[in-house]
Design a protein around this motif. Structure first.
Motif, short mmCIF file in Angstrom:
data_model
loop_
_atom_site.label_atom_id
_atom_site.label_comp_id
_atom_site.label_asym_id
_atom_site.label_seq_id
_atom_site.Cartn_x
_atom_site.Cartn_y
_atom_site.Cartn_z
N ILE A 33 -9.22 3.11 -8.57
CA ILE A 33 -8.14 2.18 -8.89
C ILE A 33 -8.22 0.98 -7.95
O ILE A 33 -8.37 1.14 -6.75
N GLN A 34 -8.13 -0.20 -8.53
CA GLN A 34 -8.10 -1.44 -7.76
C GLN A 34 -6.84 -2.18 -8.14
O GLN A 34 -6.64 -2.51 -9.32
N CYS A 35 -5.99 -2.45 -7.14
CA CYS A 35 -4.72 -3.13 -7.41
C CYS A 35 -4.78 -4.55 -6.87
O CYS A 35 -5.36 -4.82 -5.82
N PHE A 36 -4.18 -5.45 -7.63
CA PHE A 36 -3.98 -6.81 -7.16
C PHE A 36 -2.61 -7.25 -7.61
O PHE A 36 -2.05 -6.70 -8.55
N GLY A 37 -2.06 -8.22 -6.91
CA GLY A 37 -0.75 -8.72 -7.33
C GLY A 37 0.11 -9.20 -6.19
O GLY A 37 -0.38 -9.76 -5.21
N LEU A 38 1.39 -8.95 -6.34
CA LEU A 38 2.39 -9.40 -5.39
C LEU A 38 3.03 -8.18 -4.75
O LEU A 38 3.39 -7.24 -5.45
N GLY A 39 3.17 -8.21 -3.45
CA GLY A 39 3.76 -7.06 -2.78
C GLY A 39 3.92 -7.27 -1.30
O GLY A 39 3.66 -8.36 -0.78
N GLY A 40 4.32 -6.22 -0.65
CA GLY A 40 4.57 -6.26 0.78
C GLY A 40 3.58 -5.41 1.56
O GLY A 40 2.49 -5.08 1.06
N PRO A 41 3.97 -5.00 2.75
CA PRO A 41 3.05 -4.30 3.64
C PRO A 41 2.59 -2.93 3.14
O PRO A 41 1.46 -2.54 3.40
N ARG A 42 3.42 -2.22 2.41
CA ARG A 42 2.98 -0.89 1.91
C ARG A 42 1.86 -1.04 0.89
O ARG A 42 0.89 -0.31 0.93
#
Length: 186
Positions: A33-42
């Motif tokens: 799984i490869q995630c990209f996007g908007l988020g925070g430290p976790r």
């Protein structure tokens, strides 16, 4: 190779916590799984490629959003373009409805499934948005039991997945009677 990329948009600290738990659970069940996007430290710690970080996204109140209008406008353009270019397997929107519902409207035409985790509280303040959600979202993952019936009654597929914060509470403490002396031992 099968496309295992996931776009996740979690624009506030609580969304980052919830999305972090979701990504951890997915990684336990799937590889690659490869995630990209908007988020925070976790999400960043779990390897999500950040298009913008949590500190940039966490704004509250009309005036703070208005002051940063240009930033959010550019972020919307950049995010929609990245989704179109990378064509992830799924788009996961986490809470943050002011941005995420607009983003869903921008990318719906791409035909990528859109899952909304932690539903906007339309049952409390915005039943007018239900029609928009029905057009934009393929599945709701709701954290409050009554939300599943609310959304399914409005023609939106929904699954109750439980509240992510309850995972941190000892089940014996949920629903337990208060202490006899009225004090909680620390």
């Amino acid at each position: 190779m099968i496309n295992q990329s996931i776009f996740i948009s979690a624009g506030d600290p609580s969304g980052d916590i919830a999305a972090g738990r979701l990504v951890s659970a997915l990684c336990d069940r799937m590889t690659g799984i490869q995630c990209f996007g908007l988020g925070g430290p976790r999400l960043a710690a779990l390897g999500q490629e950040q298009l913008a970080g949590g500190k940039e996204l966490a704004v509250m109140g009309f005036w703070e959003v208005a002051r940063r209008f240009r930033f959010f406008q550019q972020l919307m353009e950049k995010t929609a373009a990245e989704i179109a270019a990378r064509k992830p397997k799924v788009i996961v929107l986490v809470d943050y409805p002011g941005f995420n519902l607009r983003l869903a409207a921008r990318v719906k035409h791409l035909g990528i499934p859109i899952v909304y985790y932690i539903a906007p509280q339309v049952w409390a303040w915005g039943k007018g948005r239900v029609a928009d959600i029905r057009k934009l979202v393929d599945r709701m993952l709701v954290i409050l039991p009554f939300e599943q019936k609310f959304f399914t009654d409005h023609g939106i597929p929904a699954d109750f997945v439980g509240h992510y914060l309850l995972e941190d509470i000892d089940p014996a403490m949920i629903g337990s009677p208060p202490p006899r002396n009225g004090r909680v031992a620390l």
